[in-house]
Design a protein around this motif. Structure first.
Motif, PDB file in Angstrom:
ATOM      1  N   ASP A  35      49.204  24.078  15.225  1.00  0.00           N
ATOM      2  CA  ASP A  35      48.415  23.923  16.446  1.00  0.00           C
ATOM      3  C   ASP A  35      48.938  24.971  17.424  1.00  0.00           C
ATOM      4  O   ASP A  35      50.017  24.843  17.972  1.00  0.00           O
ATOM      5  N   LYS A  40      43.680  24.604  15.973  1.00  0.00           N
ATOM      6  CA  LYS A  40      44.331  23.957  14.836  1.00  0.00           C
ATOM      7  C   LYS A  40      43.951  24.642  13.531  1.00  0.00           C
ATOM      8  O   LYS A  40      42.775  24.897  13.272  1.00  0.00           O
ATOM      9  N   THR A 104      53.486  22.743  16.456  1.00  0.00           N
ATOM     10  CA  THR A 104      52.663  22.910  17.654  1.00  0.00           C
ATOM     11  C   THR A 104      53.332  23.923  18.559  1.00  0.00           C
ATOM     12  O   THR A 104      54.513  23.782  18.896  1.00  0.00           O
TER      13      THR A 104
END
Length: 107
Positions: A35, A40, A104
């Motif tokens: 992400d 994503k 992320t």
């Protein structure tokens, strides 16, 4: 660094710094996700395409400054270098067994 780095997270950091896309991809679960600021990328093929264009393909380097555990995530603060984005960034990793299920990238 304030915390020990989980071996699965360390493997991804090492692969990124070695600019080794195959080792980087091998560090994710089969359904792994990157992400990148809300964009994503699911699975090895999509992660490879993203990385080729924006991460390892840009000769990324990650100079780790701090590691913390926050709510089940390993959060790595690093100075990013290479031929793309350069500057401080945070990488949050979720680990599933011996692999990373999610990475992320955020402020």
């Amino acid at each position: 660094m304030t915390e020990h780095v989980h071996p699965a997270v360390q493997a991804l950091l090492d692969a990124a710094n070695d600019n080794d896309i195959d080792a980087f991809l091998a560090g994710f679960t089969a359904d792994g996700v990157v992400d990148d600021w809300g964009r994503k990328f699911h699975g090895a093929d999509h992660i490879r395409s993203w990385s080729d264009a924006e991460f390892i393909g840009m000769k990324v380097s990650l100079d780790v400054r701090e590691v913390e555990q926050r709510g089940g995530e390993t959060v790595v603060t690093a100075y990013v270098g290479g031929n793309g984005f350069n500057g401080p960034s945070h990488f949050a990793f979720l680990v599933d067994g011996d692999l990373v299920s999610r990475m992320t990238i955020r402020a």
